[in-house]
Design a protein around this motif. Structure first.
Motif, PDB file in Angstrom:
ATOM      1  N   MET A   1      -4.864  -5.447  -4.734  1.00 37.49           N
ATOM      2  CA  MET A   1      -4.244  -5.382  -3.475  1.00 37.49           C
ATOM      3  C   MET A   1      -5.834  -5.212  -2.768  1.00 37.49           C
ATOM      4  SD  MET A   1      -1.773  -6.690  -1.564  1.00 37.49           S
ATOM      5  CE  MET A   1      -1.132  -8.233  -2.715  1.00 37.49           C
ATOM      6  N   ILE A  10      -1.418 -10.486   3.508  1.00 38.54           N
ATOM      7  CA  ILE A  10      -0.530 -10.114   2.243  1.00 38.54           C
ATOM      8  C   ILE A  10      -0.902  -9.117   2.228  1.00 38.54           C
ATOM      9  CG2 ILE A  10      -2.201 -11.001   0.963  1.00 38.54           C
ATOM     10  CD1 ILE A  10       0.906 -11.985   0.143  1.00 38.54           C
ATOM     11  N   ARG A  11      -2.068  -8.656   2.441  1.00 42.61           N
ATOM     12  CA  ARG A  11      -2.257  -7.359   2.006  1.00 42.61           C
ATOM     13  C   ARG A  11      -0.971  -5.972   2.754  1.00 42.61           C
ATOM     14  NH1 ARG A  11      -7.403  -3.567   1.815  1.00 42.61           N
ATOM     15  NH2 ARG A  11      -6.698  -1.388   1.759  1.00 42.61           N
ATOM     16  N   TYR A  14       2.121  -5.500   1.755  1.00 42.11           N
ATOM     17  CA  TYR A  14       2.182  -5.132   0.393  1.00 42.11           C
ATOM     18  C   TYR A  14       2.644  -4.058   0.851  1.00 42.11           C
ATOM     19  CZ  TYR A  14       0.875  -2.660  -3.457  1.00 42.11           C
ATOM     20  OH  TYR A  14       1.235  -2.595  -4.818  1.00 42.11           O
ATOM     21  N   GLU A  15       1.092  -3.493   2.050  1.00 47.28           N
ATOM     22  CA  GLU A  15       1.291  -1.949   2.607  1.00 47.28           C
ATOM     23  C   GLU A  15       2.849  -1.698   3.859  1.00 47.28           C
ATOM     24  OE1 GLU A  15      -2.276  -1.736   5.030  1.00 47.28           O
ATOM     25  OE2 GLU A  15      -2.975  -1.568   2.865  1.00 47.28           O
ATOM     26  N   ALA A  17       5.670  -2.714   2.051  1.00 50.13           N
ATOM     27  CA  ALA A  17       6.711  -2.712   0.905  1.00 50.13           C
ATOM     28  C   ALA A  17       6.281  -1.266   0.647  1.00 50.13           C
ATOM     29  CB  ALA A  17       6.613  -4.011   0.643  1.00 50.13           C
ATOM     30  N   LEU A  18       5.136  -1.214   0.512  1.00 47.20           N
ATOM     31  CA  LEU A  18       4.756   0.528   0.035  1.00 47.20           C
ATOM     32  C   LEU A  18       6.024   1.260   0.598  1.00 47.20           C
ATOM     33  CD1 LEU A  18       1.113   0.094  -1.797  1.00 47.20           C
ATOM     34  CD2 LEU A  18       3.762  -0.075  -2.875  1.00 47.20           C
ATOM     35  N   THR A  45      -1.727   1.602   8.668  1.00 45.38           N
ATOM     36  CA  THR A  45      -1.844   0.282   8.986  1.00 45.38           C
ATOM     37  C   THR A  45      -1.686  -0.121  10.128  1.00 45.38           C
ATOM     38  OG1 THR A  45       0.769   0.617   7.791  1.00 45.38           O
ATOM     39  CG2 THR A  45      -0.821  -0.670   6.491  1.00 45.38           C
TER      40      THR A  45
END
Length: 87
Positions: A1, A10-11, A14-15, A17-18, A45
């Protein structure tokens, strides 16, 4: 990523979700490191999303300024044509 641009949707997804996974681990396992990671990533973020929002606002504002200038030119030309048609 990490190969994706920091502002790539998309990043960011993903972040997010993390963050949720780390928060879940922190609650379920009492993992303070996971909680700390989630908070740090959330701050990061949030700053990236804020930068995106500010850039979009500047772009939109600039577009409105250009639109106003074009509208003013149109009305000036229209008035000039009307004046020339009357004389």
């Amino acid at each position: 990523m990490t190969r994706f641009d920091e502002q790539a949707p998309i990043r960011l997804a993903y972040e997010e979700a993390l963050i949720e996974w780390d928060r879940a681990a922190a609650q379920l396992l009492g993992d303070q490191n996971a909680d700390r990671r989630a908070n740090e990533l959330h701050r990061h973020t949030a700053a990236v999303r804020d930068a995106i929002t500010r850039a979009n606002s500047r772009r939109d504002h600039h577009g409105l300024i250009l639109l106003d200038e074009q509208r003013d030119r149109f009305h000036r030309r229209r008035r000039q044509r009307q004046f020339e048609g009357i004389s």
